[in-house]
Design a protein around this motif. Structure first.
Motif, PDB file in Angstrom:
ATOM      1  N   GLU A 239       0.844  -1.200   0.000  1.00 43.94           N
ATOM      2  CA  GLU A 239       0.000   0.000   0.000  1.00 43.94           C
ATOM      3  C   GLU A 239       0.880   1.252   0.000  1.00 43.94           C
ATOM      4  OE1 GLU A 239      -3.665   2.063  -0.015  1.00 43.94           O
ATOM      5  OE2 GLU A 239      -3.101   0.014  -0.513  1.00 43.94           O
ATOM      6  N   ASP A 240       2.023   1.161   0.650  1.00 43.13           N
ATOM      7  CA  ASP A 240       2.963   2.275   0.695  1.00 43.13           C
ATOM      8  C   ASP A 240       3.475   2.613  -0.714  1.00 43.13           C
ATOM      9  OD1 ASP A 240       4.507   4.183   2.238  1.00 43.13           O
ATOM     10  OD2 ASP A 240       6.254   2.946   1.749  1.00 43.13           O
ATOM     11  N   ASP A 241       3.790   1.580  -1.504  1.00 37.26           N
ATOM     12  CA  ASP A 241       4.228   1.824  -2.882  1.00 37.26           C
ATOM     13  C   ASP A 241       3.111   2.473  -3.699  1.00 37.26           C
ATOM     14  OD1 ASP A 241       6.825   0.852  -2.640  1.00 37.26           O
ATOM     15  OD2 ASP A 241       6.274  -1.182  -3.255  1.00 37.26           O
ATOM     16  N   ARG A 242       1.899   1.955  -3.563  1.00 35.38           N
ATOM     17  CA  ARG A 242       0.768   2.516  -4.308  1.00 35.38           C
ATOM     18  C   ARG A 242       0.603   3.998  -3.976  1.00 35.38           C
ATOM     19  NH1 ARG A 242      -4.138   4.016  -3.647  1.00 35.38           N
ATOM     20  NH2 ARG A 242      -4.298   3.315  -1.506  1.00 35.38           N
ATOM     21  N   LYS A 243       0.663   4.315  -2.699  1.00 36.31           N
ATOM     22  CA  LYS A 243       0.509   5.715  -2.270  1.00 36.31           C
ATOM     23  C   LYS A 243       1.661   6.578  -2.779  1.00 36.31           C
ATOM     24  CE  LYS A 243      -2.370   4.972   1.758  1.00 36.31           C
ATOM     25  NZ  LYS A 243      -2.426   4.887   3.220  1.00 36.31           N
ATOM     26  N   PHE A 244       2.882   6.021  -2.783  1.00 37.09           N
ATOM     27  CA  PHE A 244       4.023   6.774  -3.298  1.00 37.09           C
ATOM     28  C   PHE A 244       3.783   7.183  -4.751  1.00 37.09           C
ATOM     29  CE2 PHE A 244       7.803   6.895  -5.922  1.00 37.09           C
ATOM     30  CZ  PHE A 244       8.499   7.929  -5.324  1.00 37.09           C
TER      31      PHE A 244
ATOM     32  N   PHE B 140       3.547   0.789 -16.841  1.00 34.64           N
ATOM     33  CA  PHE B 140       2.245   1.414 -17.130  1.00 34.64           C
ATOM     34  C   PHE B 140       1.352   1.398 -15.898  1.00 34.64           C
ATOM     35  CE2 PHE B 140       1.800   0.664 -22.042  1.00 34.64           C
ATOM     36  CZ  PHE B 140       2.783   1.610 -22.283  1.00 34.64           C
ATOM     37  N   ARG B 141       1.250   0.235 -15.245  1.00 31.98           N
ATOM     38  CA  ARG B 141       0.355   0.114 -14.093  1.00 31.98           C
ATOM     39  C   ARG B 141       0.839   0.970 -12.923  1.00 31.98           C
ATOM     40  NH1 ARG B 141      -3.550  -4.015 -14.203  1.00 31.98           N
ATOM     41  NH2 ARG B 141      -4.341  -2.803 -12.458  1.00 31.98           N
ATOM     42  N   ALA B 142       2.155   1.004 -12.691  1.00 34.82           N
ATOM     43  CA  ALA B 142       2.694   1.801 -11.586  1.00 34.82           C
ATOM     44  C   ALA B 142       2.389   3.282 -11.796  1.00 34.82           C
ATOM     45  CB  ALA B 142       4.203   1.582 -11.454  1.00 34.82           C
TER      46      ALA B 142
ATOM     47  N   TYR C  50       8.870 -10.518 -10.114  1.00 35.27           N
ATOM     48  CA  TYR C  50       9.752  -9.470 -10.628  1.00 35.27           C
ATOM     49  C   TYR C  50       9.016  -8.134 -10.747  1.00 35.27           C
ATOM     50  CZ  TYR C  50       7.618  -9.577 -15.242  1.00 35.27           C
ATOM     51  OH  TYR C  50       6.713  -9.474 -16.281  1.00 35.27           O
ATOM     52  N   HIS C  51       7.684  -8.140 -10.770  1.00 35.65           N
ATOM     53  CA  HIS C  51       6.921  -6.881 -10.805  1.00 35.65           C
ATOM     54  C   HIS C  51       7.320  -5.999  -9.621  1.00 35.65           C
ATOM     55  CE1 HIS C  51       3.245  -8.332 -13.393  1.00 35.65           C
ATOM     56  NE2 HIS C  51       4.397  -8.605 -13.961  1.00 35.65           N
ATOM     57  N   ASP C  52       7.438  -6.628  -8.442  1.00 34.33           N
ATOM     58  CA  ASP C  52       7.801  -5.871  -7.243  1.00 34.33           C
ATOM     59  C   ASP C  52       9.198  -5.279  -7.358  1.00 34.33           C
ATOM     60  OD1 ASP C  52       5.379  -6.693  -6.235  1.00 34.33           O
ATOM     61  OD2 ASP C  52       6.235  -8.358  -5.098  1.00 34.33           O
ATOM     62  N   VAL C  53      10.101  -6.000  -8.031  1.00 34.26           N
ATOM     63  CA  VAL C  53      11.467  -5.513  -8.224  1.00 34.26           C
ATOM     64  C   VAL C  53      11.432  -4.235  -9.075  1.00 34.26           C
ATOM     65  CG1 VAL C  53      13.707  -6.042  -9.273  1.00 34.26           C
ATOM     66  CG2 VAL C  53      12.487  -7.814  -7.994  1.00 34.26           C
ATOM     67  N   ILE C  54      10.635  -4.248 -10.134  1.00 36.92           N
ATOM     68  CA  ILE C  54      10.535  -3.071 -11.006  1.00 36.92           C
ATOM     69  C   ILE C  54       9.930  -1.897 -10.241  1.00 36.92           C
ATOM     70  CG2 ILE C  54       9.442  -2.109 -13.085  1.00 36.92           C
ATOM     71  CD1 ILE C  54       9.687  -4.938 -14.317  1.00 36.92           C
ATOM     72  N   VAL C  55       8.869  -2.139  -9.494  1.00 38.79           N
ATOM     73  CA  VAL C  55       8.248  -1.074  -8.701  1.00 38.79           C
ATOM     74  C   VAL C  55       9.281  -0.483  -7.738  1.00 38.79           C
ATOM     75  CG1 VAL C  55       6.539  -0.611  -6.877  1.00 38.79           C
ATOM     76  CG2 VAL C  55       5.871  -1.886  -8.934  1.00 38.79           C
TER      77      VAL C  55
ATOM     78  N   GLU D 238      12.617  -0.542  -7.987  1.00 43.92           N
ATOM     79  CA  GLU D 238      13.656   0.187  -8.713  1.00 43.92           C
ATOM     80  C   GLU D 238      13.146   1.534  -9.218  1.00 43.92           C
ATOM     81  OE1 GLU D 238      15.515  -2.305 -11.694  1.00 43.92           O
ATOM     82  OE2 GLU D 238      16.314  -3.674 -10.180  1.00 43.92           O
ATOM     83  N   LEU D 239      11.907   1.560  -9.713  1.00 49.47           N
ATOM     84  CA  LEU D 239      11.332   2.838 -10.162  1.00 49.47           C
ATOM     85  C   LEU D 239      11.179   3.805  -8.995  1.00 49.47           C
ATOM     86  CD1 LEU D 239       8.585   1.645 -12.673  1.00 49.47           C
ATOM     87  CD2 LEU D 239      10.726   2.828 -13.246  1.00 49.47           C
ATOM     88  N   ARG D 240      10.718   3.265  -7.866  1.00 48.07           N
ATOM     89  CA  ARG D 240      10.544   4.131  -6.688  1.00 48.07           C
ATOM     90  C   ARG D 240      11.879   4.699  -6.227  1.00 48.07           C
ATOM     91  NH1 ARG D 240       7.058   3.110  -1.147  1.00 48.07           N
ATOM     92  NH2 ARG D 240       7.773   5.025  -0.133  1.00 48.07           N
ATOM     93  N   GLU D 241      12.909   3.856  -6.188  1.00 44.22           N
ATOM     94  CA  GLU D 241      14.248   4.328  -5.805  1.00 44.22           C
ATOM     95  C   GLU D 241      14.720   5.422  -6.750  1.00 44.22           C
ATOM     96  OE1 GLU D 241      16.728   0.840  -5.746  1.00 44.22           O
ATOM     97  OE2 GLU D 241      15.861   0.131  -3.857  1.00 44.22           O
ATOM     98  N   LEU D 242      14.501   5.234  -8.041  1.00 46.58           N
ATOM     99  CA  LEU D 242      14.910   6.239  -9.015  1.00 46.58           C
ATOM    100  C   LEU D 242      14.149   7.554  -8.793  1.00 46.58           C
ATOM    101  CD1 LEU D 242      16.398   7.105 -11.616  1.00 46.58           C
ATOM    102  CD2 LEU D 242      14.502   6.102 -12.906  1.00 46.58           C
ATOM    103  N   LEU D 243      12.839   7.445  -8.654  1.00 47.93           N
ATOM    104  CA  LEU D 243      12.000   8.648  -8.488  1.00 47.93           C
ATOM    105  C   LEU D 243      12.275   9.367  -7.167  1.00 47.93           C
ATOM    106  CD1 LEU D 243       8.799   7.085  -9.996  1.00 47.93           C
ATOM    107  CD2 LEU D 243       9.877   9.187 -10.843  1.00 47.93           C
ATOM    108  N   THR D 244      12.762   8.662  -6.186  1.00 48.16           N
ATOM    109  CA  THR D 244      13.091   9.256  -4.902  1.00 48.16           C
ATOM    110  C   THR D 244      14.453   9.957  -4.950  1.00 48.16           C
ATOM    111  OG1 THR D 244      11.824   7.522  -3.818  1.00 48.16           O
ATOM    112  CG2 THR D 244      13.305   8.751  -2.419  1.00 48.16           C
ATOM    113  N   SER D 245      15.251   9.635  -5.972  1.00 45.72           N
ATOM    114  CA  SER D 245      16.624  10.149  -6.041  1.00 45.72           C
ATOM    115  C   SER D 245      16.715  11.561  -6.611  1.00 45.72           C
ATOM    116  CB  SER D 245      17.502   9.201  -6.880  1.00 45.72           C
ATOM    117  OG  SER D 245      17.180   9.301  -8.257  1.00 45.72           O
ATOM    118  N   PHE D 246      15.591  12.104  -7.113  1.00 48.95           N
ATOM    119  CA  PHE D 246      15.635  13.479  -7.642  1.00 48.95           C
ATOM    120  C   PHE D 246      14.436  14.271  -7.211  1.00 48.95           C
ATOM    121  CE2 PHE D 246      14.486  10.517 -11.121  1.00 48.95           C
ATOM    122  CZ  PHE D 246      13.176  10.895 -11.354  1.00 48.95           C
TER     123      PHE D 246
END
Length: 187
Positions: free
Chosen positions: A41-46, A76-78, A172-177, A179-187
């Motif tokens: 739920e935390d990822d969805r909210k992010f 797409f879904r994220a 692997y879906h969770d891995v992509i989510v 990695e995307l979250r880490e990237l988006l948090t980095s800037f």
């Protein structure tokens, strides 16, 4: 000099247009798309909180690519409830942009590019999750000669190992989510 995709914002097609127009791999793409679910739920909210940020997403891709079929349904879904506009750039129609985002000197898709509203590139992801990409990096380092007689045999072995790393299900879906979250948090 910082990269800019300002000239490409609004020049792509929407995720829905891409899915509707798929000529190859559509069934498998839609299967992965429909199997996506938020594990956290935390990822969805992010991802929903991204609507408060001035972001754009451009995705270089093609429907013939297996990594696009596996990975882009998750992207797409994220992003679908994030408020982040997404431009799909079909690789063959945007080779100028593709050549600005090469992977180890080659045209590998998908490449997910995040930029601010002015088109300044903030970060990119792809063509596949880091643990899967590591296999291709090792392969390319150990097999630099594409003309070598055993090159095709060896790349088939590497591709089989990459499939094994993706695994059978949607883990692997969770891995992509992540990695995307880490990237988006980095800037």
């Amino acid at each position: 000099m910082a990269k800019s995709v300002a000239a490409k914002i609004g020049k792509g097609i929407t995720p829905q247009q891409f899915m509707d127009g798929m000529e190859k791999n559509k069934d498998k793409f839609m299967e992965w798309y429909n199997q996506f679910s938020w594990k956290s739920e935390d990822d969805r909210k992010f991802f929903e909180s991204l609507r408060d940020r001035d972001l754009r997403c451009l995705i270089l891709m093609a429907d013939w690519c297996g990594d696009v079929v596996r990975n882009i349904p998750v992207v797409f879904r994220a992003l679908e409830n994030s408020g982040v506009p997404v431009d799909v750039l079909i690789m063959e129609q945007h080779l100028d942009t593709m050549d600005e985002f090469l992977t180890m000197g080659g045209r590998a898709v998908p490449i997910v590019i995040f930029a601010d509203g002015s088109g300044n590139v903030l970060g990119q992801w792809g063509p596949r999750p880091k643990h899967v990409q590591a296999i291709m990096i090792e392969f390319k380092q150990n097999n630099p000669d594409r003309e070598a007689p055993d090159y095709n045999d060896k790349i088939q072995v590497a591709r089989q190992e990459m499939l094994k790393q993706y695994g059978e299900g949607t883990g692997y879906h969770d891995v992509i989510v992540k990695e995307l979250r880490e990237l988006l948090t980095s800037f």
